[in-house]
Design a protein around this motif. Sequence first.
Motif, PDB file in Angstrom:
ATOM      1  N   GLY A  11      -0.366  12.713  -4.703  1.00  0.00           N
ATOM      2  CA  GLY A  11      -1.215  12.618  -5.879  1.00  0.00           C
ATOM      3  C   GLY A  11      -1.443  11.250  -6.479  1.00  0.00           C
ATOM      4  N   VAL A  12      -0.810  10.197  -5.961  1.00  0.00           N
ATOM      5  CA  VAL A  12      -1.039   8.876  -6.534  1.00  0.00           C
ATOM      6  C   VAL A  12      -2.460   8.413  -6.194  1.00  0.00           C
ATOM      7  CG1 VAL A  12      -0.155   7.516  -4.569  1.00  0.00           C
ATOM      8  CG2 VAL A  12      -0.047   6.581  -6.882  1.00  0.00           C
ATOM      9  N   GLU A  13      -3.114   7.790  -7.150  1.00  0.00           N
ATOM     10  CA  GLU A  13      -4.433   7.197  -6.908  1.00  0.00           C
ATOM     11  C   GLU A  13      -4.208   5.932  -6.087  1.00  0.00           C
ATOM     12  OE1 GLU A  13      -8.463   6.937  -6.898  1.00  0.00           O
ATOM     13  OE2 GLU A  13      -7.359   8.587  -7.855  1.00  0.00           O
ATOM     14  N   GLN A  14      -4.738   5.913  -4.856  1.00  0.00           N
ATOM     15  CA  GLN A  14      -4.390   4.854  -3.907  1.00  0.00           C
ATOM     16  C   GLN A  14      -4.641   3.456  -4.441  1.00  0.00           C
ATOM     17  OE1 GLN A  14      -4.837   5.464   0.264  1.00  0.00           O
ATOM     18  NE2 GLN A  14      -5.648   3.404   0.588  1.00  0.00           N
ATOM     19  N   PRO A  31       7.786  -5.655  -3.969  1.00  0.00           N
ATOM     20  CA  PRO A  31       7.558  -4.284  -4.410  1.00  0.00           C
ATOM     21  C   PRO A  31       8.308  -3.306  -3.505  1.00  0.00           C
ATOM     22  CG  PRO A  31       5.613  -5.119  -3.292  1.00  0.00           C
ATOM     23  CD  PRO A  31       6.603  -6.255  -3.355  1.00  0.00           C
ATOM     24  N   VAL A  32       8.808  -2.233  -4.109  1.00  0.00           N
ATOM     25  CA  VAL A  32       9.565  -1.215  -3.383  1.00  0.00           C
ATOM     26  C   VAL A  32       8.998   0.153  -3.761  1.00  0.00           C
ATOM     27  CG1 VAL A  32      11.851  -0.195  -3.024  1.00  0.00           C
ATOM     28  CG2 VAL A  32      11.636  -2.669  -3.415  1.00  0.00           C
ATOM     29  N   LEU A  33       8.586   0.927  -2.750  1.00  0.00           N
ATOM     30  CA  LEU A  33       8.042   2.257  -3.021  1.00  0.00           C
ATOM     31  C   LEU A  33       9.184   3.244  -3.196  1.00  0.00           C
ATOM     32  CD1 LEU A  33       5.526   3.953  -3.394  1.00  0.00           C
ATOM     33  CD2 LEU A  33       5.539   4.384  -0.927  1.00  0.00           C
ATOM     34  N   VAL A  34       9.278   3.783  -4.405  1.00  0.00           N
ATOM     35  CA  VAL A  34      10.315   4.737  -4.775  1.00  0.00           C
ATOM     36  C   VAL A  34       9.627   6.081  -5.020  1.00  0.00           C
ATOM     37  CG1 VAL A  34      12.128   5.293  -6.450  1.00  0.00           C
ATOM     38  CG2 VAL A  34      11.663   2.895  -5.860  1.00  0.00           C
ATOM     39  N   SER A  35      10.207   7.152  -4.491  1.00  0.00           N
ATOM     40  CA  SER A  35       9.649   8.482  -4.713  1.00  0.00           C
ATOM     41  C   SER A  35      10.777   9.481  -4.912  1.00  0.00           C
ATOM     42  CB  SER A  35       8.755   8.898  -3.543  1.00  0.00           C
ATOM     43  OG  SER A  35       8.032  10.084  -3.875  1.00  0.00           O
ATOM     44  N   THR A  36      10.393  10.709  -5.149  1.00  0.00           N
ATOM     45  CA  THR A  36      11.371  11.760  -5.408  1.00  0.00           C
ATOM     46  C   THR A  36      11.897  12.389  -4.128  1.00  0.00           C
ATOM     47  OG1 THR A  36       9.585  13.360  -5.665  1.00  0.00           O
ATOM     48  CG2 THR A  36      10.412  12.295  -7.673  1.00  0.00           C
ATOM     49  N   LYS A  37      11.259  12.112  -2.994  1.00  0.00           N
ATOM     50  CA  LYS A  37      11.683  12.634  -1.691  1.00  0.00           C
ATOM     51  C   LYS A  37      11.527  11.540  -0.644  1.00  0.00           C
ATOM     52  CE  LYS A  37      10.279  17.352  -2.715  1.00  0.00           C
ATOM     53  NZ  LYS A  37       9.352  18.425  -2.399  1.00  0.00           N
ATOM     54  N   GLY A  39      10.624   9.980   3.204  1.00  0.00           N
ATOM     55  CA  GLY A  39       9.506  10.223   4.119  1.00  0.00           C
ATOM     56  C   GLY A  39       8.307   9.387   3.753  1.00  0.00           C
ATOM     57  N   THR A  40       7.200  10.053   3.498  1.00  0.00           N
ATOM     58  CA  THR A  40       5.976   9.349   3.116  1.00  0.00           C
ATOM     59  C   THR A  40       5.377  10.003   1.882  1.00  0.00           C
ATOM     60  OG1 THR A  40       4.605  10.742   4.560  1.00  0.00           O
ATOM     61  CG2 THR A  40       5.402   8.659   5.497  1.00  0.00           C
ATOM     62  N   ILE A  41       4.527   9.249   1.206  1.00  0.00           N
ATOM     63  CA  ILE A  41       3.741   9.803   0.100  1.00  0.00           C
ATOM     64  C   ILE A  41       2.300   9.909   0.555  1.00  0.00           C
ATOM     65  CG2 ILE A  41       5.265   8.906  -1.708  1.00  0.00           C
ATOM     66  CD1 ILE A  41       2.775   6.881  -2.216  1.00  0.00           C
ATOM     67  N   GLN A  42       1.564  10.825  -0.030  1.00  0.00           N
ATOM     68  CA  GLN A  42       0.147  11.016   0.257  1.00  0.00           C
ATOM     69  C   GLN A  42      -0.658  10.490  -0.928  1.00  0.00           C
ATOM     70  OE1 GLN A  42      -1.770  12.544   3.035  1.00  0.00           O
ATOM     71  NE2 GLN A  42      -3.159  11.282   1.825  1.00  0.00           N
ATOM     72  N   ASP A  48      -9.829  13.298  -2.988  1.00  0.00           N
ATOM     73  CA  ASP A  48      -9.801  13.299  -1.522  1.00  0.00           C
ATOM     74  C   ASP A  48      -8.559  12.590  -1.001  1.00  0.00           C
ATOM     75  OD1 ASP A  48     -12.354  14.529  -1.424  1.00  0.00           O
ATOM     76  OD2 ASP A  48     -13.324  12.572  -1.673  1.00  0.00           O
ATOM     77  N   LYS A  49      -7.936  13.174   0.027  1.00  0.00           N
ATOM     78  CA  LYS A  49      -6.775  12.536   0.624  1.00  0.00           C
ATOM     79  C   LYS A  49      -7.152  11.168   1.183  1.00  0.00           C
ATOM     80  CE  LYS A  49      -3.855  16.439   1.759  1.00  0.00           C
ATOM     81  NZ  LYS A  49      -3.157  17.178   2.825  1.00  0.00           N
ATOM     82  N   ALA A  50      -6.266  10.227   0.991  1.00  0.00           N
ATOM     83  CA  ALA A  50      -6.456   8.863   1.494  1.00  0.00           C
ATOM     84  C   ALA A  50      -5.309   8.575   2.467  1.00  0.00           C
ATOM     85  CB  ALA A  50      -6.510   7.875   0.333  1.00  0.00           C
ATOM     86  N   ASP A  51      -4.691   7.412   2.340  1.00  0.00           N
ATOM     87  CA  ASP A  51      -3.643   6.995   3.265  1.00  0.00           C
ATOM     88  C   ASP A  51      -2.276   7.541   2.858  1.00  0.00           C
ATOM     89  OD1 ASP A  51      -5.496   5.455   4.734  1.00  0.00           O
ATOM     90  OD2 ASP A  51      -5.249   3.771   3.349  1.00  0.00           O
ATOM     91  N   THR A  52      -1.341   7.448   3.794  1.00  0.00           N
ATOM     92  CA  THR A  52       0.052   7.747   3.493  1.00  0.00           C
ATOM     93  C   THR A  52       0.832   6.442   3.526  1.00  0.00           C
ATOM     94  OG1 THR A  52       0.580   8.176   5.812  1.00  0.00           O
ATOM     95  CG2 THR A  52      -0.047  10.083   4.468  1.00  0.00           C
ATOM     96  N   PHE A  53       1.944   6.412   2.790  1.00  0.00           N
ATOM     97  CA  PHE A  53       2.768   5.212   2.690  1.00  0.00           C
ATOM     98  C   PHE A  53       4.231   5.607   2.808  1.00  0.00           C
ATOM     99  CE2 PHE A  53      -1.157   4.454   0.437  1.00  0.00           C
ATOM    100  CZ  PHE A  53      -1.536   3.205   0.890  1.00  0.00           C
ATOM    101  N   PRO A  54       5.047   4.778   3.489  1.00  0.00           N
ATOM    102  CA  PRO A  54       6.464   5.111   3.655  1.00  0.00           C
ATOM    103  C   PRO A  54       7.274   4.877   2.383  1.00  0.00           C
ATOM    104  CG  PRO A  54       5.986   3.002   4.701  1.00  0.00           C
ATOM    105  CD  PRO A  54       4.672   3.556   4.212  1.00  0.00           C
ATOM    106  N   VAL A  55       8.097   5.858   2.061  1.00  0.00           N
ATOM    107  CA  VAL A  55       9.018   5.746   0.931  1.00  0.00           C
ATOM    108  C   VAL A  55      10.158   4.828   1.356  1.00  0.00           C
ATOM    109  CG1 VAL A  55      10.654   7.024  -0.531  1.00  0.00           C
ATOM    110  CG2 VAL A  55       8.406   8.019   0.042  1.00  0.00           C
ATOM    111  N   GLN A  56      10.500   3.871   0.494  1.00  0.00           N
ATOM    112  CA  GLN A  56      11.582   2.939   0.792  1.00  0.00           C
ATOM    113  C   GLN A  56      12.897   3.327   0.124  1.00  0.00           C
ATOM    114  OE1 GLN A  56       8.678  -0.176  -0.349  1.00  0.00           O
ATOM    115  NE2 GLN A  56       9.744  -1.385   1.213  1.00  0.00           N
TER     116      GLN A  56
END
Length: 180
Positions: A11-14, A31-37, A39-42, A48-56
């Motif tokens: 759900g993040v706006e790319q 910058p460090v991508l932090v998420s709740t799970k 894997g990757t974020i969408q 509309d779905k865009a790119d995915t990014f790896p969670v660090q």
Amino acid sequence: MRIAFLTAPEGVEQIELTEPWKAAVDAGHEPVLVSTKPGTIQAFHHLDKADTFPVQEVVGETTADSFGGLVLPGGVANPDNLRTDEKAVRFVRDFFEQGRPVAAICHAPWTLVEADVVRGRVLTSWPSLATDIRNAGGTWVDEQVRICDHGAGKLVTSRKPDDLKAFDEAFLDVFAREAA
């Protein structure tokens, strides 16, 4: 400076993730991508779905004190998902309790409302959040960028993707001053 970019798995706006990220890299930050799970974020372009990014790093396995600042990108679903995750809300609240700078754009202040950190602060956001911010004790203003010095740490907020250039300049300036 290590800067946490907190997003939900979906759900993040790319552009609200990638433009501030690039600005941080260009300014010499990490910058460090932090998420709740893990894997990757969408990411999304509006709906509309865009790119995915790896969670660090994963919330609950990392702490606010390992970062100099926090960036909260928007997207409607992103903060709505984050504010229902207790560990994500605690992670955000910890930045304020430690006096570390935070930047939030568009719908991202929903997470700030849930973390109960807007009381007494002046901020901006996507206009539909105005009532939520007021009900949480904040003052909502319709400005391209707003820097609030109230309480511990500084808060930089912005309204929408059209404000990204000003948002990036403001948060980088505040983060640099806070680090000095």
